[in-house]
Design a protein around this motif. Structure first.
Motif, PDB file in Angstrom:
ATOM      1  N   MET A 117       0.821  -1.206   0.000  1.00 30.15           N
ATOM      2  CA  MET A 117       0.000   0.000   0.000  1.00 30.15           C
ATOM      3  C   MET A 117       0.863   1.268   0.000  1.00 30.15           C
ATOM      4  SD  MET A 117      -3.097   0.875  -0.069  1.00 30.15           S
ATOM      5  CE  MET A 117      -4.149   2.207   0.236  1.00 30.15           C
ATOM      6  N   ALA A 118       1.978   1.240   0.719  1.00 29.64           N
ATOM      7  CA  ALA A 118       2.861   2.408   0.774  1.00 29.64           C
ATOM      8  C   ALA A 118       3.483   2.684  -0.589  1.00 29.64           C
ATOM      9  CB  ALA A 118       3.945   2.209   1.822  1.00 29.64           C
ATOM     10  N   ALA A 119       3.797   1.620  -1.336  1.00 30.56           N
ATOM     11  CA  ALA A 119       4.394   1.793  -2.662  1.00 30.56           C
ATOM     12  C   ALA A 119       3.401   2.456  -3.619  1.00 30.56           C
ATOM     13  CB  ALA A 119       4.843   0.443  -3.217  1.00 30.56           C
ATOM     14  N   ILE A 120       2.143   2.077  -3.524  1.00 32.56           N
ATOM     15  CA  ILE A 120       1.117   2.692  -4.373  1.00 32.56           C
ATOM     16  C   ILE A 120       0.963   4.170  -4.038  1.00 32.56           C
ATOM     17  CG2 ILE A 120      -1.355   2.700  -4.909  1.00 32.56           C
ATOM     18  CD1 ILE A 120      -1.309  -0.345  -4.508  1.00 32.56           C
ATOM     19  N   THR A 121       0.977   4.481  -2.747  1.00 32.99           N
ATOM     20  CA  THR A 121       0.859   5.872  -2.313  1.00 32.99           C
ATOM     21  C   THR A 121       2.027   6.706  -2.835  1.00 32.99           C
ATOM     22  OG1 THR A 121      -0.283   5.159  -0.328  1.00 32.99           O
ATOM     23  CG2 THR A 121       0.619   7.374  -0.302  1.00 32.99           C
ATOM     24  N   ARG A 122       3.254   6.153  -2.770  1.00 33.74           N
ATOM     25  CA  ARG A 122       4.432   6.865  -3.279  1.00 33.74           C
ATOM     26  C   ARG A 122       4.355   7.043  -4.790  1.00 33.74           C
ATOM     27  NH1 ARG A 122       7.138   3.464   0.393  1.00 33.74           N
ATOM     28  NH2 ARG A 122       7.801   2.126  -1.327  1.00 33.74           N
ATOM     29  N   LEU A 123       3.895   6.011  -5.490  1.00 32.65           N
ATOM     30  CA  LEU A 123       3.781   6.093  -6.941  1.00 32.65           C
ATOM     31  C   LEU A 123       2.768   7.154  -7.355  1.00 32.65           C
ATOM     32  CD1 LEU A 123       4.376   5.065  -9.794  1.00 32.65           C
ATOM     33  CD2 LEU A 123       2.590   3.343  -9.435  1.00 32.65           C
ATOM     34  N   ILE A 124       1.619   7.157  -6.738  1.00 32.31           N
ATOM     35  CA  ILE A 124       0.589   8.154  -7.056  1.00 32.31           C
ATOM     36  C   ILE A 124       1.088   9.554  -6.707  1.00 32.31           C
ATOM     37  CG2 ILE A 124      -1.719   8.977  -6.449  1.00 32.31           C
ATOM     38  CD1 ILE A 124      -2.537   6.012  -6.202  1.00 32.31           C
ATOM     39  N   GLY A 125       1.764   9.692  -5.581  1.00 32.77           N
ATOM     40  CA  GLY A 125       2.321  10.992  -5.189  1.00 32.77           C
ATOM     41  C   GLY A 125       3.337  11.498  -6.198  1.00 32.77           C
ATOM     42  N   ALA A 126       4.195  10.601  -6.699  1.00 33.76           N
ATOM     43  CA  ALA A 126       5.204  10.991  -7.682  1.00 33.76           C
ATOM     44  C   ALA A 126       4.546  11.417  -8.998  1.00 33.76           C
ATOM     45  CB  ALA A 126       6.173   9.835  -7.919  1.00 33.76           C
ATOM     46  N   ILE A 127       3.516  10.686  -9.401  1.00 35.14           N
ATOM     47  CA  ILE A 127       2.807  11.035 -10.637  1.00 35.14           C
ATOM     48  C   ILE A 127       2.131  12.396 -10.499  1.00 35.14           C
ATOM     49  CG2 ILE A 127       0.850  10.409 -12.109  1.00 35.14           C
ATOM     50  CD1 ILE A 127       1.636   7.460 -11.578  1.00 35.14           C
ATOM     51  N   LEU A 128       1.500  12.645  -9.366  1.00 33.50           N
ATOM     52  CA  LEU A 128       0.830  13.929  -9.153  1.00 33.50           C
ATOM     53  C   LEU A 128       1.827  15.084  -9.115  1.00 33.50           C
ATOM     54  CD1 LEU A 128      -1.917  12.951  -6.557  1.00 33.50           C
ATOM     55  CD2 LEU A 128      -2.220  13.502  -8.979  1.00 33.50           C
ATOM     56  N   LEU A 129       2.978  14.871  -8.499  1.00 32.72           N
ATOM     57  CA  LEU A 129       3.998  15.924  -8.479  1.00 32.72           C
ATOM     58  C   LEU A 129       4.503  16.231  -9.885  1.00 32.72           C
ATOM     59  CD1 LEU A 129       6.118  15.036  -5.326  1.00 32.72           C
ATOM     60  CD2 LEU A 129       4.763  17.089  -5.700  1.00 32.72           C
ATOM     61  N   GLU A 130       4.709  15.193 -10.681  1.00 35.02           N
ATOM     62  CA  GLU A 130       5.173  15.400 -12.048  1.00 35.02           C
ATOM     63  C   GLU A 130       4.118  16.139 -12.877  1.00 35.02           C
ATOM     64  OE1 GLU A 130       6.551  12.758 -15.905  1.00 35.02           O
ATOM     65  OE2 GLU A 130       6.688  11.894 -13.908  1.00 35.02           O
ATOM     66  N   GLN A 131       2.862  15.777 -12.702  1.00 37.55           N
ATOM     67  CA  GLN A 131       1.785  16.441 -13.442  1.00 37.55           C
ATOM     68  C   GLN A 131       1.674  17.907 -13.020  1.00 37.55           C
ATOM     69  OE1 GLN A 131      -0.056  15.064 -16.009  1.00 37.55           O
ATOM     70  NE2 GLN A 131      -0.586  17.200 -16.283  1.00 37.55           N
ATOM     71  N   ASN A 132       1.846  18.173 -11.739  1.00 40.47           N
ATOM     72  CA  ASN A 132       1.796  19.552 -11.248  1.00 40.47           C
ATOM     73  C   ASN A 132       2.907  20.387 -11.888  1.00 40.47           C
ATOM     74  OD1 ASN A 132       0.814  21.659  -9.502  1.00 40.47           O
ATOM     75  ND2 ASN A 132       2.703  21.385  -8.348  1.00 40.47           N
ATOM     76  N   ASP A 133       4.097  19.803 -12.034  1.00 40.97           N
ATOM     77  CA  ASP A 133       5.196  20.520 -12.690  1.00 40.97           C
ATOM     78  C   ASP A 133       4.858  20.827 -14.144  1.00 40.97           C
ATOM     79  OD1 ASP A 133       6.628  20.419 -10.353  1.00 40.97           O
ATOM     80  OD2 ASP A 133       7.906  18.741 -10.968  1.00 40.97           O
ATOM     81  N   GLU A 134       4.242  19.866 -14.839  1.00 40.50           N
ATOM     82  CA  GLU A 134       3.850  20.087 -16.230  1.00 40.50           C
ATOM     83  C   GLU A 134       2.840  21.226 -16.337  1.00 40.50           C
ATOM     84  OE1 GLU A 134       4.800  18.758 -19.190  1.00 40.50           O
ATOM     85  OE2 GLU A 134       6.442  17.823 -18.079  1.00 40.50           O
ATOM     86  N   TRP A 135       1.866  21.248 -15.449  1.00 40.23           N
ATOM     87  CA  TRP A 135       0.857  22.315 -15.467  1.00 40.23           C
ATOM     88  C   TRP A 135       1.492  23.672 -15.210  1.00 40.23           C
ATOM     89  CZ3 TRP A 135      -2.913  19.120 -12.021  1.00 40.23           C
ATOM     90  CH2 TRP A 135      -3.642  18.245 -12.817  1.00 40.23           C
TER      91      TRP A 135
END
Length: 49
Positions: free
Chosen positions: A1-19
Motif C-alpha cells: 500500500m505504501a508503494a502505491i501511495t508513493r507512486l501516485i504521489g510521484a505522478i501527481l507531483l510530475e503532473q503539477n510541474d507540467e501544469w
C-alpha cells in the motif's frame, strides 16, 4: 500500500510541474491588455447583419 501511495504521489507531483510550465507558455490577460489600446492592432467594427 505504501508503494502505491508513493507512486501516485510521484505522478501527481510530475503532473503539477507540467501544469506549472504550461501556464507560463501562454500570454496572460495582463500582457495582452495593452494591445487593445493600440489603434493599429484593433479590429474594425463588425457590420450589423
Amino acid at each position: 500500500m505504501a508503494a502505491i501511495t508513493r507512486l501516485i504521489g510521484a505522478i501527481l507531483l510530475e503532473q503539477n510541474d507540467e501544469w506549472a510550465v504550461q501556464r507560463s507558455r501562454y500570454m496572460t490577460l495582463e500582457s495582452v491588455a495593452p494591445l487593445g489600446d493600440d489603434p493599429l492592432t484593433s479590429l474594425p467594427p463588425v457590420a450589423a447583419a
